[in-house]
Design a protein around this motif. Structure first.
Motif, PDB file in Angstrom:
ATOM      1  N   TYR A 259     -10.220  34.916 -48.006  1.00 40.33           N
ATOM      2  CA  TYR A 259      -9.288  33.793 -48.036  1.00 40.33           C
ATOM      3  C   TYR A 259      -8.791  33.495 -46.618  1.00 40.33           C
ATOM      4  N   ASN A 260      -8.706  32.198 -46.302  1.00 39.68           N
ATOM      5  CA  ASN A 260      -8.194  31.724 -45.016  1.00 39.68           C
ATOM      6  C   ASN A 260      -9.037  32.171 -43.826  1.00 39.68           C
ATOM      7  N   ALA A 261     -10.302  32.491 -44.051  1.00 44.86           N
ATOM      8  CA  ALA A 261     -11.238  32.769 -42.953  1.00 44.86           C
ATOM      9  C   ALA A 261     -12.319  31.693 -42.992  1.00 44.86           C
ATOM     10  N   PRO A 262     -12.550  30.996 -41.877  1.00 38.27           N
ATOM     11  CA  PRO A 262     -13.545  29.911 -41.901  1.00 38.27           C
ATOM     12  C   PRO A 262     -14.957  30.446 -42.101  1.00 38.27           C
ATOM     13  N   SER A 263     -15.727  29.735 -42.895  1.00 35.75           N
ATOM     14  CA  SER A 263     -17.132  30.087 -43.096  1.00 35.75           C
ATOM     15  C   SER A 263     -17.948  29.540 -41.937  1.00 35.75           C
ATOM     16  N   LYS A 264     -18.893  30.320 -41.473  1.00 39.50           N
ATOM     17  CA  LYS A 264     -19.736  29.889 -40.355  1.00 39.50           C
ATOM     18  C   LYS A 264     -21.143  29.642 -40.856  1.00 39.50           C
ATOM     19  N   ALA A 265     -21.686  28.484 -40.499  1.00 33.82           N
ATOM     20  CA  ALA A 265     -23.026  28.131 -40.971  1.00 33.82           C
ATOM     21  C   ALA A 265     -23.760  27.321 -39.914  1.00 33.82           C
ATOM     22  N   LEU A 266     -25.091  27.451 -39.925  1.00 31.33           N
ATOM     23  CA  LEU A 266     -25.966  26.709 -39.020  1.00 31.33           C
ATOM     24  C   LEU A 266     -27.046  26.018 -39.837  1.00 31.33           C
ATOM     25  N   LEU A 267     -27.336  24.777 -39.504  1.00 30.93           N
ATOM     26  CA  LEU A 267     -28.425  24.040 -40.135  1.00 30.93           C
ATOM     27  C   LEU A 267     -29.628  24.026 -39.207  1.00 30.93           C
ATOM     28  N   VAL A 268     -30.818  24.207 -39.802  1.00 31.94           N
ATOM     29  CA  VAL A 268     -32.060  24.210 -39.034  1.00 31.94           C
ATOM     30  C   VAL A 268     -32.990  23.157 -39.624  1.00 31.94           C
ATOM     31  N   PRO A 269     -33.078  21.965 -39.006  1.00 28.96           N
ATOM     32  CA  PRO A 269     -34.008  20.950 -39.525  1.00 28.96           C
ATOM     33  C   PRO A 269     -35.440  21.426 -39.403  1.00 28.96           C
ATOM     34  N   ALA A 270     -36.233  21.185 -40.450  1.00 23.77           N
ATOM     35  CA  ALA A 270     -37.625  21.653 -40.447  1.00 23.77           C
ATOM     36  C   ALA A 270     -38.551  20.688 -39.731  1.00 23.77           C
ATOM     37  N   ASN A 271     -38.141  19.414 -39.619  1.00 27.28           N
ATOM     38  CA  ASN A 271     -38.966  18.433 -38.914  1.00 27.28           C
ATOM     39  C   ASN A 271     -38.062  17.383 -38.277  1.00 27.28           C
ATOM     40  N   ARG A 272     -38.670  16.402 -37.588  1.00 27.34           N
ATOM     41  CA  ARG A 272     -37.876  15.451 -36.810  1.00 27.34           C
ATOM     42  C   ARG A 272     -36.922  14.637 -37.672  1.00 27.34           C
ATOM     43  N   PHE A 273     -37.390  14.141 -38.804  1.00 30.35           N
ATOM     44  CA  PHE A 273     -36.521  13.292 -39.596  1.00 30.35           C
ATOM     45  C   PHE A 273     -35.366  14.087 -40.191  1.00 30.35           C
ATOM     46  N   GLU A 274     -35.590  15.367 -40.453  1.00 26.06           N
ATOM     47  CA  GLU A 274     -34.511  16.179 -41.008  1.00 26.06           C
ATOM     48  C   GLU A 274     -33.375  16.397 -40.012  1.00 26.06           C
ATOM     49  N   ILE A 275     -33.634  16.136 -38.717  1.00 30.07           N
ATOM     50  CA  ILE A 275     -32.537  16.189 -37.743  1.00 30.07           C
ATOM     51  C   ILE A 275     -31.473  15.168 -38.127  1.00 30.07           C
ATOM     52  N   VAL A 276     -31.921  13.959 -38.478  1.00 30.58           N
ATOM     53  CA  VAL A 276     -30.993  12.905 -38.875  1.00 30.58           C
ATOM     54  C   VAL A 276     -30.285  13.284 -40.176  1.00 30.58           C
ATOM     55  N   GLU A 277     -31.050  13.819 -41.140  1.00 31.75           N
ATOM     56  CA  GLU A 277     -30.446  14.197 -42.418  1.00 31.75           C
ATOM     57  C   GLU A 277     -29.431  15.320 -42.245  1.00 31.75           C
ATOM     58  N   CYS A 278     -29.749  16.294 -41.423  1.00 28.93           N
ATOM     59  CA  CYS A 278     -28.808  17.401 -41.186  1.00 28.93           C
ATOM     60  C   CYS A 278     -27.523  16.885 -40.549  1.00 28.93           C
ATOM     61  N   ARG A 279     -27.653  15.952 -39.599  1.00 24.40           N
ATOM     62  CA  ARG A 279     -26.460  15.396 -38.971  1.00 24.40           C
ATOM     63  C   ARG A 279     -25.610  14.635 -39.989  1.00 24.40           C
ATOM     64  N   ALA A 280     -26.272  13.884 -40.878  1.00 20.57           N
ATOM     65  CA  ALA A 280     -25.550  13.157 -41.924  1.00 20.57           C
ATOM     66  C   ALA A 280     -24.848  14.134 -42.870  1.00 20.57           C
ATOM     67  N   ALA A 281     -25.516  15.241 -43.183  1.00 16.45           N
ATOM     68  CA  ALA A 281     -24.922  16.249 -44.073  1.00 16.45           C
ATOM     69  C   ALA A 281     -23.714  16.910 -43.423  1.00 16.45           C
ATOM     70  N   LEU A 282     -23.790  17.194 -42.130  1.00 15.56           N
ATOM     71  CA  LEU A 282     -22.660  17.787 -41.414  1.00 15.56           C
ATOM     72  C   LEU A 282     -21.439  16.880 -41.497  1.00 15.56           C
ATOM     73  N   GLN A 283     -21.660  15.590 -41.286  1.00 15.12           N
ATOM     74  CA  GLN A 283     -20.549  14.645 -41.332  1.00 15.12           C
ATOM     75  C   GLN A 283     -19.963  14.556 -42.736  1.00 15.12           C
ATOM     76  N   ALA A 284     -20.845  14.606 -43.763  1.00 13.57           N
ATOM     77  CA  ALA A 284     -20.375  14.548 -45.147  1.00 13.57           C
ATOM     78  C   ALA A 284     -19.507  15.763 -45.476  1.00 13.57           C
ATOM     79  N   VAL A 285     -19.894  16.939 -44.990  1.00  9.50           N
ATOM     80  CA  VAL A 285     -19.090  18.152 -45.218  1.00  9.50           C
ATOM     81  C   VAL A 285     -17.723  17.994 -44.567  1.00  9.50           C
ATOM     82  N   ARG A 286     -17.706  17.470 -43.348  1.00  7.86           N
ATOM     83  CA  ARG A 286     -16.421  17.297 -42.654  1.00  7.86           C
ATOM     84  C   ARG A 286     -15.540  16.262 -43.335  1.00  7.86           C
ATOM     85  N   ASP A 287     -16.171  15.279 -43.991  1.00  4.40           N
ATOM     86  CA  ASP A 287     -15.410  14.245 -44.690  1.00  4.40           C
ATOM     87  C   ASP A 287     -15.079  14.646 -46.134  1.00  4.40           C
ATOM     88  N   HIS A 288     -15.510  15.848 -46.536  1.00  7.17           N
ATOM     89  CA  HIS A 288     -15.318  16.321 -47.919  1.00  7.17           C
ATOM     90  C   HIS A 288     -15.908  15.340 -48.929  1.00  7.17           C
TER      91      HIS A 288
END
Length: 809
Positions: free
Chosen positions: A344-373
């Motif tokens: 409780y009250n400890a931030p979770s740490k995570a890293l995304l690894v895109p498997a190909n070029r287009f997934e770079i864009v998808e991973c960035r979109a997912a990061l923003q969605a997580v931050r926006d809840h």
């Protein structure tokens, strides 16, 4: 209002803990008919769910079953038992806790029915089985509470529908039953609350302090991701450095085959011999348990895993989560992030690894969605009728029932609240006779109406067969894999039957992180031996290939509308700018289609951003329309974002091809004779009880089950096209593998605004699709034209063309 007994307060104090506000709130609301608790991973939501039970039982005086705990995973039930045992033992509480899953020995199951523990931890399938027994009223006589853990995961599948029908049955047996739902990730709390509550009763929603924001980013690597593929082998060195820098790392993959391949490559690069393991659903149970045990003891530095570890097993030493490949679904990503720092009250740490070029864009979109809840989720729709048919049969196993009472009970389950009486009666009639075309056959005459109007099993002996086939999980046909020349043949796991059929002696493949050589197939068991090679085949494990969610696709399109992308790596920014300069970037309210020649063929690339299943279906429907219009398509390949089609003629006018009515008509014709319908029928017919995979003699092989279901399907299509199961099959196909709803959403979003760009060459966005696996050929006029042209060339070379023959004459 209930208070916390002194013995609990002393126990909390000894551990240096204090009761959280949401845990105390659950105790205060213990008498509410239904309560949904949303609390972050590590926030003590499991203890919150059980606290009213522990307080009740600490006072003694309760005989038999008090609380039922239901989880999606057997491993989670075992983990909760261990976690509950600690406070019960340390406070010396008079409470018995046991679990009951498919792995529980039969002798213990019999004892649990005769003498239930105070707290029973189980799964939806085991609960459904318990409700099927004649002594169910005695087993559940004193039941007061049901705790459904990870309810969001169950809400997304037929397992959740079956669970809610079982809870409706329990509520009939125990009218004062209290329901509790626990989850860390819910995109629509109101929808989950309606699912959990007994309709039309209300459900209270408690939301705990969400805690700190997760520490989540993309993994920086020296090497850019490849243009296509899903293995992410390029990131192995960077991932290993992260494993070395952390105590314990979970490395998630979207498919089991990718997990095996990544683990193999990680192990080859693991020069420091760090202890790492692999965990997924196709591995042998004992191997999974060994890995889980090693994790709990802190003996592993990393574990490569899949959805088998998505849910709440409490491993406090996990301090990093790595997601390999784009997450495809924000909610799933948040769930996986929560595996790190289970405190409780400890931030979770995570890293995304895109498997190909287009997934770079998808991973960035997912990061923003997580931050926006901004969690994603699709509405489930009405409760599936094949599950209802199974429930009717389960009810009949327990004894005679009245149709009116059962209908009232079923419609108290949220997903079935709007079920019409006509649809219920159709399911009852199917269970009784098999339907019009099958009523002449004894094997489908299962229910009979008594003179007093109640329904019962026509042959009581059929209860055994019904119980053996309870459940909604439709696993792909698999064969056991065992080591040859070892005592008893050491079990390794399972591979798909189709993959096994493609093997010849000497072929190698990966399973459980080791390379094995296929030796023989004996009595439906794949016998293998160890192999020291380094380049194996990869087993095609069962499991879903997730499609990018609608919300995530929308975010990607919004990102593409930006003028620049400073948050992306330089190579990705340059790629997007080049696409914009040479062609155009896809837009949210328009459909971009590129047309260009390449390698002697005409190509069309359709950027629908509708998810893999829908894009695949779009390829089938569009090539069918192109064939009808004489454009001679040869084949297509699809990703989550686009479909690439190649053929002999260019597309010049997309409007008639993409007319919604024309696509739907094409879908209807395609479905009528498609093997996918038979596959879907087989799954629904198995759930509904028309086909039995398990018999007292032996489990049917996939081929046997397919053969019998194909005959049934063809019979019903010919003689009873309005049969209930055909209607269910069509409905399931439309929203399942075909995902036609996403195509209709895309066409509605576009509203006829289609941009067809005729270009001179392959574009930056289209280029990666040429490297994608899974190409689908199109049989039609193009093949005949090519064959005719090739024949003419050969004849000309041989001097056998018309002019050559005339000159010889």
């Amino acid at each position: 209002m209930r208070s916390v007994p002194d013995v609990f307060n002393r126990w909390f104090a000894l551990r240096g803990w204090s009761i959280h506000p949401h845990q105390f709130a659950m105790l205060e609301r213990a008498d509410d008919p239904a309560t949904l608790l949303i609390a972050p991973t590590g926030g003590g939501k499991t203890l919150a769910g059980f606290l009213p039970t522990l307080v009740d039982l600490a006072q003694g005086g309760h005989d038999g079953l008090h609380t039922l705990y239901i989880s999606p995973l057997k491993a989670l039930a075992a983990d909760i038992r261990r976690n509950l045992t600690t406070p019960i033992t340390e406070m010396d509480l008079p409470i018995r806790v046991e679990d009951r899953t498919g792995d529980t020995p039969a002798s213990r199951k019999r004892r649990q029915r005769a003498d239930p523990p105070h707290i029973l931890l189980t799964t939806p399938e085991s609960l459904a089985l318990l409700t099927s027994y004649e002594d169910a009223p005695r087993i559940f006589k004193g039941l007061r509470r049901v705790v459904v853990d990870e309810i969001h995961a169950l809400a997304e599948s037929k397992r959740g529908d079956q669970l809610m029908l079982a809870l409706a049955r329990l509520q009939t047996l125990c009218p004062d039953l209290r329901r509790v739902g626990l989850s860390a990730t819910v995109e629509d709390p109101g929808a989950i609350a309606r699912l959990l509550a007994r309709h039309p009763d209300p459900c209270a929603i408690l939301e705990a302090d969400p805690g700190p924001e997760p520490d989540i980013s993309m993994l920086e690597t020296d090497q850019a991701p490849p243009w296509a593929g899903g293995g992410a082998a390029y990131a192995i060195p960077a991932v290993l450095e992260q494993v070395k820098a952390h105590t314990t790392t979970l490395i998630f993959h979207n498919t089991r085959a990718q997990a095996e391949l990544f683990f193999h490559n990680l192990w080859l690069a693991n020069e420091d011999a760090l202890p790492i393991g692999i965990h997924h659903g196709s591995l042998d149970r004992q191997q999974r348990e060994r890995v889980e045990g090693a994790m709990q003891r802190g003996e592993l530095r990393a574990i490569v895993c899949t959805g088998s570890l998505d849910l709440g097993i409490d491993w406090g030493d996990v301090d990093l989560v790595i997601q390999i490949g784009a997450p495809k679904n924000v909610k799933r990503l948040v769930q996986r992030i929560g595996r790190a720092n289970h405190r409780y009250n400890a931030p979770s740490k995570a890293l995304l690894v895109p498997a190909n070029r287009f997934e770079i864009v998808e991973c960035r979109a997912a990061l923003q969605a997580v931050r926006d809840h901004d969690l994603d989720g699709e509405p489930r729709g009405p409760g599936p009728r094949d599950v209802l048919c199974q429930h009717i049969l389960i009810t009949a196993c327990a004894g005679p029932f009245e149709a009116d009472a059962l209908y009232a009970e079923v419609t108290s389950a949220g997903a079935y609240a709007d079920l019409s009486r006509a649809d219920f009666d159709a399911c009852l009639e199917f269970c009784a006779t098999g339907g019009y075309a099958l009523r002449a056959y004894d094997q489908w005459q299962r229910l009979k109406q008594m003179p007093d109007g109640r329904w019962h099993l026509r042959d009581p002996r059929s209860a055994r067969l019904i119980r053996m086939n309870i459940g909604t999980i439709q696993d792909t046909d698999t064969l056991k894999v065992r080591m040859r020349r070892t005592r008893g043949g050491k079990p390794l796991g399972e591979i798909e039957e189709g993959f096994a059929a493609s093997l010849t002696p000497g072929d190698t493949f990966l399973i459980g992180g080791q390379i094995v050589r296929f030796e023989s197939l004996r009595e439906m068991v794949v016998e293998v031996s160890r192999d020291k090679g380094r380049t194996p085949k990869i087993a095609t494990f069962m499991g879903t290939k997730f499609a990018t969610s609608t919300q995530l696709s929308d975010r990607i399109l919004s990102m593409l509308a930006q003028d620049d992308w400073p948050e992306l790596p330089t190579h990705a920014r340059d790629w997007l700018h080049l696409q914009r300069d040479l062609s155009s970037l896809p837009e949210k309210g328009r459909l971009l289609i590129e047309s260009f020649p390449h390698d002697g063929r005409e190509h069309v690339c359709i950027y629908g951003f509708a998810g893999r299943n829908a894009q695949q279906t779009l390829g089938l429907l569009v090539t069918k329309r192109m064939e009808e219009m004489g454009l001679a398509p040869l084949g297509f390949v699809s990703t989550d974002y686009a479909t690439l089609i190649w053929g002999l003629e260019p597309m010049t006018d997309p409007a008639p091809i993409f007319a919604p009515d024309a696509l739907r008509d094409g879908l209807e014709q395609w479905l009528a004779g498609n093997a996918l319908m038979k596959r879907t029928f087989r799954a629904s017919a198995t759930i509904a009880g028309l086909i039995q995979r398990n018999t007292p003699q032996a489990r049917k092989t996939g081929r046997q089950a397919t053969f019998s279901s194909d005959i049934l399907y063809d019979t019903l299509v010919k003689y009873d096209p309005g049969h209930l199961l055909l209607d269910i099959t069509r409905q399931e196909a439309m929203r399942g593998l075909i995902d036609f709803g996403r195509i209709e959403q895309m066409l509605s979003r576009v509203g006829g605004r289609i941009d067809l760009l005729r270009l001179a060459r392959v574009t930056p966005f289209a280029a990666p699709l040429f490297l994608e696996a899974g190409r689908t050929p199109v049989e039609g006029a193009a093949q005949e034209r090519l064959l005719a042209e090739e024949t003419a060339k050969l004849m000309q070379l041989a001097g056998l063309d018309r002019e050559g023959l005339q000159s010889r004459a």
